[in-house]
Design a protein around this motif. Structure first.
Motif, PDB file in Angstrom:
ATOM      1  N   MET A  49      55.665  26.055  49.835  1.00  0.00           N
ATOM      2  CA  MET A  49      54.391  26.466  49.027  1.00  0.00           C
ATOM      3  C   MET A  49      54.749  26.646  47.634  1.00  0.00           C
ATOM      4  SD  MET A  49      51.115  26.047  50.033  1.00  0.00           S
ATOM      5  CE  MET A  49      49.469  26.498  48.711  1.00  0.00           C
ATOM      6  N   PRO A  50      54.456  25.750  46.667  1.00  0.00           N
ATOM      7  CA  PRO A  50      54.473  25.981  45.411  1.00  0.00           C
ATOM      8  C   PRO A  50      53.678  27.395  44.783  1.00  0.00           C
ATOM      9  CG  PRO A  50      53.171  24.132  45.464  1.00  0.00           C
ATOM     10  CD  PRO A  50      53.648  24.541  46.867  1.00  0.00           C
ATOM     11  N   SER A  51      53.927  27.998  43.883  1.00  0.00           N
ATOM     12  CA  SER A  51      53.315  28.956  43.206  1.00  0.00           C
ATOM     13  C   SER A  51      51.798  28.776  42.968  1.00  0.00           C
ATOM     14  CB  SER A  51      53.778  29.922  42.274  1.00  0.00           C
ATOM     15  OG  SER A  51      54.158  29.044  41.198  1.00  0.00           O
ATOM     16  N   VAL A  52      50.814  29.712  43.193  1.00  0.00           N
ATOM     17  CA  VAL A  52      49.546  29.544  42.821  1.00  0.00           C
ATOM     18  C   VAL A  52      49.307  29.525  41.405  1.00  0.00           C
ATOM     19  CG1 VAL A  52      47.205  30.487  43.076  1.00  0.00           C
ATOM     20  CG2 VAL A  52      48.822  30.031  45.020  1.00  0.00           C
ATOM     21  N   ALA A  53      48.622  28.577  40.708  1.00  0.00           N
ATOM     22  CA  ALA A  53      48.458  28.713  39.287  1.00  0.00           C
ATOM     23  C   ALA A  53      46.967  29.361  39.069  1.00  0.00           C
ATOM     24  CB  ALA A  53      48.587  27.471  38.682  1.00  0.00           C
ATOM     25  N   ILE A  54      46.187  28.876  39.833  1.00  0.00           N
ATOM     26  CA  ILE A  54      44.667  29.200  39.588  1.00  0.00           C
ATOM     27  C   ILE A  54      44.317  29.768  41.007  1.00  0.00           C
ATOM     28  CG2 ILE A  54      42.266  28.427  38.925  1.00  0.00           C
ATOM     29  CD1 ILE A  54      43.465  26.506  37.067  1.00  0.00           C
ATOM     30  N   ARG A  55      43.502  30.853  40.841  1.00  0.00           N
ATOM     31  CA  ARG A  55      42.921  31.366  42.161  1.00  0.00           C
ATOM     32  C   ARG A  55      41.327  31.874  41.770  1.00  0.00           C
ATOM     33  NH1 ARG A  55      46.206  35.359  45.664  1.00  0.00           N
ATOM     34  NH2 ARG A  55      46.757  33.247  46.612  1.00  0.00           N
ATOM     35  N   ALA A  56      40.464  31.279  42.730  1.00  0.00           N
ATOM     36  CA  ALA A  56      39.066  31.658  42.756  1.00  0.00           C
ATOM     37  C   ALA A  56      38.773  32.694  44.089  1.00  0.00           C
ATOM     38  CB  ALA A  56      38.374  30.503  42.522  1.00  0.00           C
ATOM     39  N   GLN A  57      38.185  33.791  43.576  1.00  0.00           N
ATOM     40  CA  GLN A  57      37.857  34.704  44.598  1.00  0.00           C
ATOM     41  C   GLN A  57      36.632  34.934  44.700  1.00  0.00           C
ATOM     42  OE1 GLN A  57      40.686  37.547  43.851  1.00  0.00           O
ATOM     43  NE2 GLN A  57      42.037  37.347  45.534  1.00  0.00           N
ATOM     44  N   ASP A  58      35.746  34.383  45.852  1.00  0.00           N
ATOM     45  CA  ASP A  58      34.390  34.622  46.096  1.00  0.00           C
ATOM     46  C   ASP A  58      33.695  34.466  44.499  1.00  0.00           C
ATOM     47  OD1 ASP A  58      34.529  35.361  48.612  1.00  0.00           O
ATOM     48  OD2 ASP A  58      34.713  37.399  48.198  1.00  0.00           O
ATOM     49  N   PHE A  59      34.000  33.323  43.958  1.00  0.00           N
ATOM     50  CA  PHE A  59      33.561  33.144  42.729  1.00  0.00           C
ATOM     51  C   PHE A  59      32.294  32.522  42.445  1.00  0.00           C
ATOM     52  CE2 PHE A  59      33.371  30.484  38.801  1.00  0.00           C
ATOM     53  CZ  PHE A  59      33.584  31.604  37.848  1.00  0.00           C
ATOM     54  N   SER A  60      31.025  32.961  42.017  1.00  0.00           N
ATOM     55  CA  SER A  60      29.879  32.456  41.800  1.00  0.00           C
ATOM     56  C   SER A  60      29.572  32.439  40.434  1.00  0.00           C
ATOM     57  CB  SER A  60      28.861  33.449  42.794  1.00  0.00           C
ATOM     58  OG  SER A  60      29.167  33.426  43.743  1.00  0.00           O
ATOM     59  N   HIS A  61      28.448  31.215  40.513  1.00  0.00           N
ATOM     60  CA  HIS A  61      28.010  31.005  38.839  1.00  0.00           C
ATOM     61  C   HIS A  61      26.558  30.765  38.766  1.00  0.00           C
ATOM     62  CE1 HIS A  61      27.187  28.755  35.320  1.00  0.00           C
ATOM     63  NE2 HIS A  61      28.083  29.544  34.702  1.00  0.00           N
ATOM     64  N   TYR A  62      25.886  31.426  37.896  1.00  0.00           N
ATOM     65  CA  TYR A  62      24.407  31.028  37.726  1.00  0.00           C
ATOM     66  C   TYR A  62      23.985  30.554  36.515  1.00  0.00           C
ATOM     67  CZ  TYR A  62      24.454  34.439  41.623  1.00  0.00           C
ATOM     68  OH  TYR A  62      24.596  35.091  42.777  1.00  0.00           O
ATOM     69  N   PHE A  63      23.129  29.493  36.358  1.00  0.00           N
ATOM     70  CA  PHE A  63      22.417  29.127  35.361  1.00  0.00           C
ATOM     71  C   PHE A  63      20.972  30.006  35.480  1.00  0.00           C
ATOM     72  CE2 PHE A  63      25.243  25.398  34.586  1.00  0.00           C
ATOM     73  CZ  PHE A  63      25.938  25.891  33.635  1.00  0.00           C
ATOM     74  N   GLY A  64      20.808  30.772  34.938  1.00  0.00           N
ATOM     75  CA  GLY A  64      19.524  31.530  34.930  1.00  0.00           C
ATOM     76  C   GLY A  64      19.425  32.193  36.272  1.00  0.00           C
ATOM     77  N   THR A  65      18.454  32.019  37.210  1.00  0.00           N
ATOM     78  CA  THR A  65      18.345  32.364  38.509  1.00  0.00           C
ATOM     79  C   THR A  65      18.800  31.168  39.444  1.00  0.00           C
ATOM     80  OG1 THR A  65      16.114  31.275  38.621  1.00  0.00           O
ATOM     81  CG2 THR A  65      16.296  33.471  37.919  1.00  0.00           C
ATOM     82  N   LYS A  66      19.379  30.056  39.136  1.00  0.00           N
ATOM     83  CA  LYS A  66      19.755  29.126  39.869  1.00  0.00           C
ATOM     84  C   LYS A  66      21.418  29.445  39.950  1.00  0.00           C
ATOM     85  CE  LYS A  66      19.777  24.027  40.248  1.00  0.00           C
ATOM     86  NZ  LYS A  66      21.148  23.533  39.908  1.00  0.00           N
ATOM     87  N   GLN A  67      21.779  29.240  41.365  1.00  0.00           N
ATOM     88  CA  GLN A  67      23.107  29.674  41.667  1.00  0.00           C
ATOM     89  C   GLN A  67      23.893  28.360  41.794  1.00  0.00           C
ATOM     90  OE1 GLN A  67      23.930  31.773  45.101  1.00  0.00           O
ATOM     91  NE2 GLN A  67      26.081  32.035  44.479  1.00  0.00           N
ATOM     92  N   THR A  68      24.677  28.056  40.754  1.00  0.00           N
ATOM     93  CA  THR A  68      25.387  26.807  40.785  1.00  0.00           C
ATOM     94  C   THR A  68      26.486  26.661  41.571  1.00  0.00           C
ATOM     95  OG1 THR A  68      26.028  27.365  38.648  1.00  0.00           O
ATOM     96  CG2 THR A  68      24.339  25.682  38.799  1.00  0.00           C
TER      97      THR A  68
END
Lengths: 252, 285
Positions: free
Chosen positions: A1-20
Motif C-alpha cells: 500500500m503506497p503512502s496516504v497523501a490526502i486523508r478526509a476524516q468525517d469531513f462535512s461541508h455546508y453552503f449556508g444551511t445546505k449540507q453538500t
C-alpha cells in the motif's frame, strides 16, 4: 500500500444551511490518479474545491471534520492558504487563460509567489510547457496572447501554469468537458505521464474517462461517498447497487 | 393589413417620433450655441479668445485663459481626490466586501448622485470653506474647496461604473488566479484591473466630464475671481461659472462671448464622452 497523501476524516461541508458533503472518509494514495464520478450536485466538485479551500470564496461556506494534506490540517488557522493552493494545483472545466501572453500565464503563479529571477522563470515556463506537450506547438509565440490558442491548447496551458507552481497535487475539475475527443485524448495521455511525479485527483462527468485513466475511483451521490475502490473493481463488480446503476447509465 | 398590424405600425411610428425628438434637442442645442458663439470668436480671434488673460466685457476684452485654467485645475483636483477614493471603494465592494454589505453600500453611493448640486455647494460653504480658511488660511473660497467638493461629486460615477466593469470580469479569471496561489490583492492588481481597464478608464473620463460641467456647487465655493490662481488656496473661476454668473445681465457681444464659452465647454465634454465611449466599447470587441 503506497503512502496516504490526502486523508478526509468525517469531513462535512455546508453552503449556508445546505449540507453538500456528508461525513466523507477518503484516503488518496501518493502518485496515483483518483477518479471521482457522480451526477451533477453530488458534491464531487465541492470536495475538490474543499481541498485547496477554493470554497472559501463562496460566502457562508463552512466545514466540519478534518482534512489532512500530507499530514497537515487544511483548515487549521495557521495554514497559509496561498501556499496550500500552490501545493494543490487546480485545473478547471472551462480553460480560462488569464488575458495575458502564454509566457505570463505560465509564469503567473511563480511571480505571485515572489520569484523575480528572469532565467529561473523562463526555465519553469519552458519546463511546464514541455510536460504538457505544448512546447512544440507554442515555442515560437510565447509572447502572443494566450486567448488565441485553441480550446484544447488552452486547457493544456492551464495544466502547464498549474505545473509551474511545482505542486505536489493536481486537482482537475472536469478538465475535458468542453473539449473534442482528440484534445481529450491528449490530456488523458498527459495525465498518465504526470502521475509519476504528482498525485492527481480527477473529477469527471465522463465515467468512461475515469475507467480509462484512474487507478482508483470514488463514487459520490448527494454529498455521500458511496464507494471507493480500485477502478477495475468499481467498474466490474461495484459493491453498491447505486454505483452499478450510475455507471451502467441508469441515471445521472 | 389586419387591425392589429395597423395598430402595430402606428405604435412603431409614434415611438420613432418620440425617439427622434429626443435626439433633435441635441441638434437644436448644438446648432444654437455654435451659431450664437462662433461669430465673436471669429471676430475677436480664436487664439486671443482662448489665450488672452483679460476678461473685461465692458471694455470688449474677452480673454478666457483664467477660466480655462481654472476649469482645468479644479477638474484635475477633483480627479486627484475622486479617483483614488473611487477606485479603492470599487475594489472593496467587488473584491473584499461581503455580498450583504455591498447590497447596502452600493445603493447609498448611487444615492450620492441624486443629491442636488446646490446642496453640495451649501455643505461646502457651511463646513469646508470655513475649515480651510481657519486651518490653512486664505479666503477659504478656493481651488482646494472646489476640488474636494467636486471630487466627492464624481465618486458615484467612478464607483458605479468601475464596480460594473469589475463585476463584468469573468469570475473564472478571479478563481483561476486565486487557485494559482495569488492573494486577493495580487489578483485584483494583476488580473481584475487589467481585465476591467477600459471600463475603469471610461468611469474616470465620465467623472472628469461631470467635474468640468458642474456649475452650481462650484459657483458657491470657488470664489469666482477672474485671475489665474497662484496657489490651491486662491479663489478661481471656471468656464461654467463664468456663463452662469454673467448671463443674467449680458447683452450684445458680451452675451455672444458667453455662448462662445459654452461652445468651448461643449467641445471639451463631447471629446471626453467620445473617448469614454470608445474605450468602453473596445472591451466588448
Amino acid at each position: 500500500m503506497p503512502s496516504v497523501a490526502i486523508r478526509a476524516q468525517d469531513f462535512s461541508h455546508y453552503f449556508g444551511t445546505k449540507q453538500t458533503l456528508k461525513k466523507i472518509n477518503l484516503d488518496v494514495a501518493e502518485n496515483k490518479i483518483l477518479g471521482i464520478i457522480g451526477p451533477a450536485g453530488s458534491g464531487k466538485s465541492t470536495f475538490l474545491r474543499a481541498l485547496n479551500r477554493l470554497n472559501d470564496l463562496v460566502p457562508d461556506s463552512r466545514v466540519e471534520g478534518t482534512l489532512l494534506v500530507e499530514g497537515v490540517d487544511v483548515y487549521s488557522a495557521d495554514t497559509s492558504v496561498a501556499e496550500l493552493r500552490r501545493r494543490l494545483g487546480m485545473v478547471f472545466a472551462i480553460p480560462v487563460p488569464l488575458p495575458r501572453s502564454i509566457y505570463e500565464n505560465v509564469a503567473f503563479g511563480a511571480r505571485m509567489a515572489g520569484l523575480k529571477d528572469k532565467s529561473a522563470l523562463t526555465e519553469i515556463v519552458i519546463d511546464s510547457l514541455k510536460k504538457t506537450a505544448l512546447w512544440e506547438e507554442v515555442s515560437d509565440r510565447l509572447h502572443s496572447s494566450a486567448l488565441k490558442l485553441s480550446g484544447g491548447q488552452q486547457q493544456r496551458l492551464c495544466i502547464a501554469r498549474t505545473l509551474a507552481l511545482k505542486p505536489r497535487f493536481i486537482l482537475l475539475d472536469e478538465p475535458t468537458s468542453g473539449l473534442d475527443p482528440i484534445s481529450t485524448m491528449k490530456i488523458e495521455e498527459t495525465l498518465r505521464q504526470l502521475k509519476k511525479d504528482y498525485t492527481i485527483i480527477l473529477v469527471t462527468n465522463n465515467t468512461k474517462q475515469a475507467a480509462r485513466v484512474a487507478d482508483r475511483t470514488a463514487f459520490f451521490l448527494n454529498g455521500d461517498l458511496i464507494e471507493v475502490d480500485e477502478t477495475v473493481r468499481v467498474f466490474s463488480a461495484p459493491s453498491d447497487q447505486r454505483t452499478n446503476d450510475y455507471i451502467s447509465g441508469r441515471f445521472g | 393589413m389586419t387591425r392589429l398590424e395597423r395598430k402595430e405600425s402606428l405604435i412603431r411610428i409614434a415611438l420613432l417620433v418620440v425617439a427622434f425628438s429626443a435626439v433633435s434637442v441635441l441638434v437644436v442645442i448644438t446648432v444654437f450655441i455654435i451659431e450664437e458663439g462662433t461669430p465673436i470668436m471669429v471676430k475677436y480671434g480664436f487664439k486671443k479668445f482662448l489665450f488672452n488673460l483679460d476678461w473685461f466685457p465692458s471694455e470688449e476684452s474677452y480673454g478666457l485663459l483664467p477660466m480655462v485654467i481654472g476649469s482645468i485645475m479644479v477638474t484635475f483636483g477633483a480627479l486627484v481626490i475622486g479617483v483614488p477614493f473611487g477606485l479603492a471603494c470599487a475594489v472593496f465592494l467587488t473584491e473584499f466586501s461581503s455580498k450583504r454589505l455591498r447590497r447596502v453600500i452600493k445603493p447609498m453611493i448611487e444615492l450620492l448622485a441624486g443629491i442636488p448640486s446646490v446642496v453640495y455647494g451649501f455643505m461646502g460653504v457651511v463646513i469646508l470653506v470655513p475649515f480651510i480658511r481657519e486651518t490653512l488660511g486664505g479666503p477659504g473660497l478656493s481651488v482646494l474647496a472646489s476640488s474636494i467638493i467636486l471630487g466627492i461629486m464624481i465618486l458615484p460615477t467612478i464607483i458605479s461604473i468601475s464596480v460594473d466593469s469589475l463585476e463584468a470580469v469573468p469570475p473564472a479569471y478571479r478563481e483561476g488566479s486565486i487557485a494559482l496561489g495569488a492573494t486577493r490583492w495580487q489578483t485584483t492588481r494583476m488580473v481584475m484591473f487589467p481585465a476591467a481597464r477600459s471600463g475603469i478608464i471610461a468611469s474616470i473620463i465620465l467623472g472628469m466630464g461631470r467635474a468640468i460641467g458642474e456649475t452650481m456647487a462650484v459657483i458657491m465655493i470657488a470664489g469666482n475671481a477672474i485671475a489665474i490662481p497662484r496657489s490651491l488656496l486662491d479663489p478661481v473661476r471656471t468656464l461654467t461659472s463664468n456663463i452662469a454668473l454673467e448671463m443674467a445681465y449680458a447683452s450684445g457681444e458680451h452675451r455672444q462671448a458667453l455662448f462662445a464659452t459654452g461652445v468651448i465647454l461643449f467641445v471639451i465634454i463631447m471629446i471626453l464622452n467620445t473617448i469614454a465611449n470608445v474605450t468602453s466599447k473596445r472591451r466588448k470587441a
